[in-house]
Write a protein that holds these residues in place. Structure first.
Motif, PDB file in Angstrom:
ATOM      1  N   ALA A  48      57.305 -47.405-109.861  1.00  0.00           N
ATOM      2  CA  ALA A  48      58.316 -48.311-110.395  1.00  0.00           C
ATOM      3  C   ALA A  48      58.423 -49.527-109.478  1.00  0.00           C
ATOM      4  N   PRO A  49      58.486 -50.727-110.056  1.00  0.00           N
ATOM      5  CA  PRO A  49      58.548 -51.924-109.212  1.00  0.00           C
ATOM      6  C   PRO A  49      59.879 -51.995-108.461  1.00  0.00           C
ATOM      7  N   VAL A  50      59.780 -52.271-107.185  1.00  0.00           N
ATOM      8  CA  VAL A  50      60.962 -52.393-106.344  1.00  0.00           C
ATOM      9  C   VAL A  50      61.225 -53.867-106.099  1.00  0.00           C
ATOM     10  N   ILE A  51      62.427 -54.297-106.416  1.00  0.00           N
ATOM     11  CA  ILE A  51      62.789 -55.694-106.201  1.00  0.00           C
ATOM     12  C   ILE A  51      63.332 -55.832-104.788  1.00  0.00           C
ATOM     13  N   PRO A  52      62.660 -56.624-103.943  1.00  0.00           N
ATOM     14  CA  PRO A  52      63.133 -56.760-102.561  1.00  0.00           C
ATOM     15  C   PRO A  52      64.413 -57.586-102.499  1.00  0.00           C
ATOM     16  N   HIS A  53      65.241 -57.304-101.504  1.00  0.00           N
ATOM     17  CA  HIS A  53      66.475 -58.044-101.270  1.00  0.00           C
ATOM     18  C   HIS A  53      66.500 -58.488 -99.817  1.00  0.00           C
ATOM     19  N   GLY A  54      67.233 -59.576 -99.552  1.00  0.00           N
ATOM     20  CA  GLY A  54      67.348 -60.072 -98.185  1.00  0.00           C
ATOM     21  C   GLY A  54      66.145 -60.911 -97.813  1.00  0.00           C
ATOM     22  N   LYS A  55      65.685 -60.763 -96.581  1.00  0.00           N
ATOM     23  CA  LYS A  55      64.544 -61.540 -96.101  1.00  0.00           C
ATOM     24  C   LYS A  55      63.261 -61.009 -96.726  1.00  0.00           C
ATOM     25  N   GLN A  56      62.417 -61.909 -97.204  1.00  0.00           N
ATOM     26  CA  GLN A  56      61.154 -61.544 -97.830  1.00  0.00           C
ATOM     27  C   GLN A  56      60.169 -62.691 -97.693  1.00  0.00           C
ATOM     28  N   THR A  57      58.972 -62.508 -98.195  1.00  0.00           N
ATOM     29  CA  THR A  57      57.968 -63.568 -98.115  1.00  0.00           C
ATOM     30  C   THR A  57      58.188 -64.557 -99.255  1.00  0.00           C
ATOM     31  N   VAL A  58      57.582 -65.727 -99.117  1.00  0.00           N
ATOM     32  CA  VAL A  58      57.714 -66.757-100.142  1.00  0.00           C
ATOM     33  C   VAL A  58      57.054 -66.273-101.433  1.00  0.00           C
ATOM     34  N   LYS A  59      55.966 -65.537-101.308  1.00  0.00           N
ATOM     35  CA  LYS A  59      55.257 -65.022-102.479  1.00  0.00           C
ATOM     36  C   LYS A  59      56.126 -64.032-103.254  1.00  0.00           C
ATOM     37  N   GLN A  60      56.803 -63.139-102.538  1.00  0.00           N
ATOM     38  CA  GLN A  60      57.696 -62.182-103.194  1.00  0.00           C
ATOM     39  C   GLN A  60      58.859 -62.900-103.866  1.00  0.00           C
ATOM     40  N   ASP A  75      66.950 -76.591 -86.350  1.00  0.00           N
ATOM     41  CA  ASP A  75      67.460 -75.826 -85.204  1.00  0.00           C
ATOM     42  C   ASP A  75      66.561 -74.621 -84.941  1.00  0.00           C
ATOM     43  N   PRO A  76      66.112 -74.415 -83.699  1.00  0.00           N
ATOM     44  CA  PRO A  76      65.204 -73.291 -83.428  1.00  0.00           C
ATOM     45  C   PRO A  76      65.867 -71.914 -83.444  1.00  0.00           C
ATOM     46  N   SER A  77      67.188 -71.859 -83.418  1.00  0.00           N
ATOM     47  CA  SER A  77      67.863 -70.551 -83.426  1.00  0.00           C
ATOM     48  C   SER A  77      68.089 -70.102 -84.865  1.00  0.00           C
ATOM     49  N   ILE A  78      67.005 -69.766 -85.534  1.00  0.00           N
ATOM     50  CA  ILE A  78      67.053 -69.367 -86.931  1.00  0.00           C
ATOM     51  C   ILE A  78      67.625 -67.968 -87.102  1.00  0.00           C
ATOM     52  N   LYS A  79      67.615 -67.170 -86.037  1.00  0.00           N
ATOM     53  CA  LYS A  79      68.124 -65.801 -86.122  1.00  0.00           C
ATOM     54  C   LYS A  79      69.607 -65.769 -86.489  1.00  0.00           C
ATOM     55  N   ASP A  80      70.370 -66.750 -86.005  1.00  0.00           N
ATOM     56  CA  ASP A  80      71.792 -66.811 -86.351  1.00  0.00           C
ATOM     57  C   ASP A  80      71.972 -66.986 -87.853  1.00  0.00           C
ATOM     58  N   PHE A  81      71.135 -67.856 -88.439  1.00  0.00           N
ATOM     59  CA  PHE A  81      71.216 -68.060 -89.891  1.00  0.00           C
ATOM     60  C   PHE A  81      70.831 -66.792 -90.636  1.00  0.00           C
ATOM     61  N   GLU A  82      69.800 -66.092 -90.172  1.00  0.00           N
ATOM     62  CA  GLU A  82      69.348 -64.874 -90.855  1.00  0.00           C
ATOM     63  C   GLU A  82      70.452 -63.824 -90.868  1.00  0.00           C
ATOM     64  N   ARG A  83      71.180 -63.705 -89.780  1.00  0.00           N
ATOM     65  CA  ARG A  83      72.278 -62.735 -89.712  1.00  0.00           C
ATOM     66  C   ARG A  83      73.357 -63.078 -90.745  1.00  0.00           C
ATOM     67  N   ILE A  84      73.689 -64.353 -90.867  1.00  0.00           N
ATOM     68  CA  ILE A  84      74.722 -64.783 -91.810  1.00  0.00           C
ATOM     69  C   ILE A  84      74.238 -64.622 -93.246  1.00  0.00           C
ATOM     70  N   ALA A  85      72.968 -64.932 -93.500  1.00  0.00           N
ATOM     71  CA  ALA A  85      72.420 -64.795 -94.855  1.00  0.00           C
ATOM     72  C   ALA A  85      72.425 -63.334 -95.304  1.00  0.00           C
ATOM     73  N   ARG A  86      72.133 -62.410 -94.382  1.00  0.00           N
ATOM     74  CA  ARG A  86      72.210 -60.980 -94.714  1.00  0.00           C
ATOM     75  C   ARG A  86      73.642 -60.590 -95.061  1.00  0.00           C
ATOM     76  N   LYS A  87      74.586 -61.186 -94.347  1.00  0.00           N
ATOM     77  CA  LYS A  87      76.000 -60.886 -94.578  1.00  0.00           C
ATOM     78  C   LYS A  87      76.409 -61.296 -95.990  1.00  0.00           C
TER      79      LYS A  87
END
Length: 163
Positions: A48-60, A75-87
């Motif tokens: 069954a196809p699994v739809i990814p959520h959160g961070k993924q590749t551009v192709k997905q 800004d080089p501190s992209i990790k801060d943005f990733e944490r907020i986007a997951r939230k």
């Protein structure tokens, strides 16, 4: 429920006393049939196809056919943005663009996530502004070192008798 468990236990004990070669063969074949059924069930769930959520590749992200937009972050501190986007539960993909000397990051996201992404970006920028306003710990420490060096300490010993 409890009686059913007790009956099965009793049946197993009774048939266990009459243990023969045929009984062993039947038990092994039932076990193998059970394992085969489990394996097929696992295979079906994997197909069954699994739809990814959160961070993924551009192709997905593009393969979900929901339209893709992007925003550029320098800004080089992209990790801060990733944490907020997951939230905020945003489906996004980060692509590093190395063509410029300070690398830029392109954040791709689904078009339907635009509202969630704008609120995530406002929180991200608010955090960055707060961080820029407060002085660093090293700066505070250097100020206190200067105060201590320039402070005059009265180190005269006094010998007085108290009565």
């Amino acid at each position: 429920m409890q009686e059913e468990v007790e009956n099965r236990t009793l049946t197993l004990v009774v048939s266990g006393t009459k243990f023969t070669g045929r009984l062993l063969k039947a038990a092994i074949s039932k076990y193998l049939a059970h394992r085969k059924a489990k394996k097929l069930e696992k295979q079906r769930s994997r197909d069954a196809p699994v739809i990814p959520h959160g961070k993924q590749t551009v192709k997905q992200l593009g393969g979900q056919n929901q339209g893709v937009s992007n925003i550029e972050i320098t800004d080089p501190s992209i990790k801060d943005f990733e944490r907020i986007a997951r939230k905020y539960g945003v489906d996004y993909a980060v692509k590093k663009e190395r063509s410029s000397s300070p690398p830029k990051y392109l954040v791709f996201f689904k078009a339907r996530d635009a509202d969630a992404l704008t609120s995530a970006f406002t929180e991200y920028t608010n955090r960055k502004v707060k961080k820029a306003q407060r002085p660093s710990v090293l700066e505070k420490l250097s100020k206190f070192k200067e105060l201590v060096q320039h402070a005059v300490v009265d180190r005269v010993k006094r010998k007085e008798l108290e009565r």
